[in-house]
Write an enzyme that holds these catalytic residues in place. Structure first.
Site, PDB file in Angstrom:
ATOM      1  N   GLU A 109       2.900 -42.784   4.889  1.00  0.00           N
ATOM      2  CA  GLU A 109       3.061 -43.716   6.006  1.00  0.00           C
ATOM      3  C   GLU A 109       4.447 -44.333   5.959  1.00  0.00           C
ATOM      4  O   GLU A 109       4.969 -44.655   4.885  1.00  0.00           O
ATOM      5  CB  GLU A 109       1.988 -44.806   5.932  1.00  0.00           C
ATOM      6  CG  GLU A 109       1.974 -45.746   7.135  1.00  0.00           C
ATOM      7  CD  GLU A 109       0.740 -46.649   7.126  1.00  0.00           C
ATOM      8  OE1 GLU A 109      -0.384 -46.116   7.017  1.00  0.00           O
ATOM      9  OE2 GLU A 109       0.907 -47.874   7.207  1.00  0.00           O
ATOM     10  N   ASP A 111       6.395 -47.481   7.977  1.00  0.00           N
ATOM     11  CA  ASP A 111       6.005 -48.625   8.815  1.00  0.00           C
ATOM     12  C   ASP A 111       7.169 -49.488   9.285  1.00  0.00           C
ATOM     13  O   ASP A 111       8.030 -49.864   8.486  1.00  0.00           O
ATOM     14  CB  ASP A 111       5.091 -49.588   8.036  1.00  0.00           C
ATOM     15  CG  ASP A 111       3.750 -48.993   7.665  1.00  0.00           C
ATOM     16  OD1 ASP A 111       3.331 -48.037   8.316  1.00  0.00           O
ATOM     17  OD2 ASP A 111       3.134 -49.508   6.717  1.00  0.00           O
ATOM     18  N   GLU A 113       6.611 -53.187  10.938  1.00  0.00           N
ATOM     19  CA  GLU A 113       5.636 -54.200  11.328  1.00  0.00           C
ATOM     20  C   GLU A 113       6.396 -55.469  11.701  1.00  0.00           C
ATOM     21  O   GLU A 113       7.158 -56.004  10.887  1.00  0.00           O
ATOM     22  CB  GLU A 113       4.651 -54.485  10.200  1.00  0.00           C
ATOM     23  CG  GLU A 113       3.728 -53.313   9.894  1.00  0.00           C
ATOM     24  CD  GLU A 113       2.777 -53.604   8.748  1.00  0.00           C
ATOM     25  OE1 GLU A 113       1.570 -53.360   8.904  1.00  0.00           O
ATOM     26  OE2 GLU A 113       3.249 -54.075   7.690  1.00  0.00           O
ATOM     27  N   GLN A 126       8.853 -56.207   8.817  1.00  0.00           N
ATOM     28  CA  GLN A 126       8.496 -55.697   7.494  1.00  0.00           C
ATOM     29  C   GLN A 126       8.439 -54.182   7.570  1.00  0.00           C
ATOM     30  O   GLN A 126       7.803 -53.617   8.453  1.00  0.00           O
ATOM     31  CB  GLN A 126       7.135 -56.243   7.055  1.00  0.00           C
ATOM     32  CG  GLN A 126       6.622 -55.630   5.746  1.00  0.00           C
ATOM     33  CD  GLN A 126       5.367 -56.309   5.242  1.00  0.00           C
ATOM     34  OE1 GLN A 126       5.431 -57.397   4.685  1.00  0.00           O
ATOM     35  NE2 GLN A 126       4.222 -55.671   5.430  1.00  0.00           N
ATOM     36  N   THR A 127       9.121 -53.521   6.625  1.00  0.00           N
ATOM     37  CA  THR A 127       9.004 -52.069   6.497  1.00  0.00           C
ATOM     38  C   THR A 127       8.248 -51.759   5.216  1.00  0.00           C
ATOM     39  O   THR A 127       8.271 -52.521   4.254  1.00  0.00           O
ATOM     40  CB  THR A 127      10.386 -51.390   6.457  1.00  0.00           C
ATOM     41  OG1 THR A 127      11.154 -51.915   5.365  1.00  0.00           O
ATOM     42  CG2 THR A 127      11.132 -51.614   7.767  1.00  0.00           C
ATOM     43  N   ASN A 128       7.572 -50.622   5.237  1.00  0.00           N
ATOM     44  CA  ASN A 128       6.830 -50.185   4.059  1.00  0.00           C
ATOM     45  C   ASN A 128       6.818 -48.665   4.051  1.00  0.00           C
ATOM     46  O   ASN A 128       6.919 -48.014   5.104  1.00  0.00           O
ATOM     47  CB  ASN A 128       5.405 -50.731   4.075  1.00  0.00           C
ATOM     48  CG  ASN A 128       4.765 -50.768   2.695  1.00  0.00           C
ATOM     49  OD1 ASN A 128       5.328 -50.283   1.713  1.00  0.00           O
ATOM     50  ND2 ASN A 128       3.570 -51.336   2.606  1.00  0.00           N
ATOM     51  N   ASP A 136       2.868 -50.311  -1.264  1.00  0.00           N
ATOM     52  CA  ASP A 136       3.337 -51.563  -1.864  1.00  0.00           C
ATOM     53  C   ASP A 136       4.847 -51.575  -2.065  1.00  0.00           C
ATOM     54  O   ASP A 136       5.352 -52.061  -3.071  1.00  0.00           O
ATOM     55  CB  ASP A 136       2.626 -51.827  -3.191  1.00  0.00           C
ATOM     56  CG  ASP A 136       1.122 -51.962  -3.031  1.00  0.00           C
ATOM     57  OD1 ASP A 136       0.690 -52.492  -1.982  1.00  0.00           O
ATOM     58  OD2 ASP A 136       0.381 -51.520  -3.925  1.00  0.00           O
ATOM     59  N   ARG A 137       5.575 -51.047  -1.065  1.00  0.00           N
ATOM     60  CA  ARG A 137       7.040 -51.031  -1.134  1.00  0.00           C
ATOM     61  C   ARG A 137       7.604 -51.842   0.037  1.00  0.00           C
ATOM     62  O   ARG A 137       8.487 -51.394   0.765  1.00  0.00           O
ATOM     63  CB  ARG A 137       7.555 -49.593  -1.080  1.00  0.00           C
ATOM     64  CG  ARG A 137       7.104 -48.719  -2.258  1.00  0.00           C
ATOM     65  CD  ARG A 137       7.756 -47.343  -2.173  1.00  0.00           C
ATOM     66  NE  ARG A 137       7.444 -46.522  -3.323  1.00  0.00           N
ATOM     67  CZ  ARG A 137       6.474 -45.605  -3.358  1.00  0.00           C
ATOM     68  NH1 ARG A 137       5.711 -45.419  -2.282  1.00  0.00           N
ATOM     69  NH2 ARG A 137       6.276 -44.888  -4.440  1.00  0.00           N
ATOM     70  N   ASP A 202      -4.108 -64.134   8.607  1.00  0.00           N
ATOM     71  CA  ASP A 202      -4.377 -64.420   7.203  1.00  0.00           C
ATOM     72  C   ASP A 202      -3.179 -64.101   6.316  1.00  0.00           C
ATOM     73  O   ASP A 202      -3.154 -64.488   5.152  1.00  0.00           O
ATOM     74  CB  ASP A 202      -5.612 -63.642   6.728  1.00  0.00           C
ATOM     75  CG  ASP A 202      -5.473 -62.142   6.912  1.00  0.00           C
ATOM     76  OD1 ASP A 202      -4.764 -61.715   7.854  1.00  0.00           O
ATOM     77  OD2 ASP A 202      -6.090 -61.390   6.124  1.00  0.00           O
ATOM     78  N   GLY A 207       2.922 -66.161   5.047  1.00  0.00           N
ATOM     79  CA  GLY A 207       1.853 -65.866   4.107  1.00  0.00           C
ATOM     80  C   GLY A 207       0.484 -66.332   4.547  1.00  0.00           C
ATOM     81  O   GLY A 207      -0.419 -66.496   3.721  1.00  0.00           O
TER      82      GLY A 207
END
Length: 293
Positions: A109, A111, A113, A126-128, A136-137, A202, A207
């Site tokens: 994947e 991402d 976001e 946010q990229t992942n 979890d990167r 959430d 956060g």
């Protein structure tokens, strides 16, 4: 009307015209409308087509979010779309543009976001990267412009050397192929192209401290100018490994000096989180984090 004194000139002209028209068709062989290349995956009542399907409006309210996906999957290439995000108070919302192999625990994947904000605060993207099921990167960047005021182009360029995430041609993240260091790299599984809009109060804004304000609903995000350029799967089996593919060319093996300068500027001035520097999660720096750009 054009006339030709010599028939061979007319024949050459016609041949050239057909060649130009054929090239133009191939060069524009990308999604023209939403219905041509995408399908609704979630809550079709919350996805509206505008301008004959060239622009898509995503809607989030207390009843539902929504999402769509490409009809095809791709193995390497470049995908992009122009997005205009939710204006005003968008805290607790997430608008996403991503690629996904849809293979559960071993998924790949890539991402984008976009994390909503309180009015007056910067939008965060946010990229992942998931490779062979390992994610979890996360990296987070505060956008240096108002992404709700106008459309901006978001691009994922994916080849055998690296994955590059760009905004308006400015690289904001580079994930290099570090298989030699034992780091998984997405290169075996084709991925579809997805976009979604949903509630995530959430975690999405500070956060999870800032909750969604439903009095501001419904929330709208817009997508247009979809581009899908890659090896479609199923398709010719030799395509993904073909070094002649334009996205594998010398100009795309690494960032050029201008791109590298822009990339450093983003990371120095706008990056607010990088998993590489999070010692609470990674006491030992992940090997891909010391590889440089």
């Amino acid at each position: 009307m054009t006339t030709f004194a010599y028939p061979f000139l007319r024949n050459n002209f016609l041949a050239l015209l057909l060649h130009v028209l054929a090239f133009a068709f191939l060069a524009s062989a990308r999604p023209a409308t939403f219905l041509q290349d995408f399908r609704v995956t979630w809550s079709d009542s919350h996805i509206r087509q505008i301008e004959g399907g060239r622009t898509i409006q995503l809607v989030l309210d207390q009843n539902s979010g929504c999402g769509f996906a490409s009809k095809g999957q791709y193995l390497f290439g470049r995908v992009s779309m122009q997005i205009k995000l939710i204006p005003g108070d968008s805290a607790g919302t997430v608008t996403a543009f991503y690629m996904n192999s849809n293979t559960d625990t071993v998924r790949d994947e890539l991402d984008f976001e976009f994390l909503g904000n309180r009015s007056g605060q910067p939008y965060t993207v946010q990229t992942n990267v998931y490779a062979h099921g390992k994610g979890d990167r996360e990296q987070r960047v505060n956008l240096w412009f108002d992404p709700a005021a106008a459309f901006h182009t978001y691009t994922i360029h994916w080849n055998h050397q690296h994955v590059v995430f760009c905004i308006d041609e400015v690289p904001i993240r580079v994930y290099k192929n570090n298989e030699a260091r034992g780091v998984p790299y997405p290169k075996f599984q084709p991925m579809g192209v997805y976009s979604t809009l949903w509630e995530a109060d959430d975690w999405a804004t500070r956060g999870g401290i800032e909750k969604i304000n439903w009095s501001k609903a419904p929330f709208y995000a817009f997508m247009r100018n979809f581009e899908l350029d890659g090896c479609i799967v199923p398709g010719p089996s030799t395509c993904p490994s073909n070094p002649a593919n334009w996205w594998e060319g010398a100009a795309y093996q690494q960032l050029n000096p201008v791109e590298a300068r822009r990339y450093r500027w983003v990371r120095m001035n706008h990056m607010i989180y990088d998993y590489c520097n999070d010692k609470s999660r990674y006491p030992v720096t992940p090997p891909e984090c010391v590889a440089g750009i």
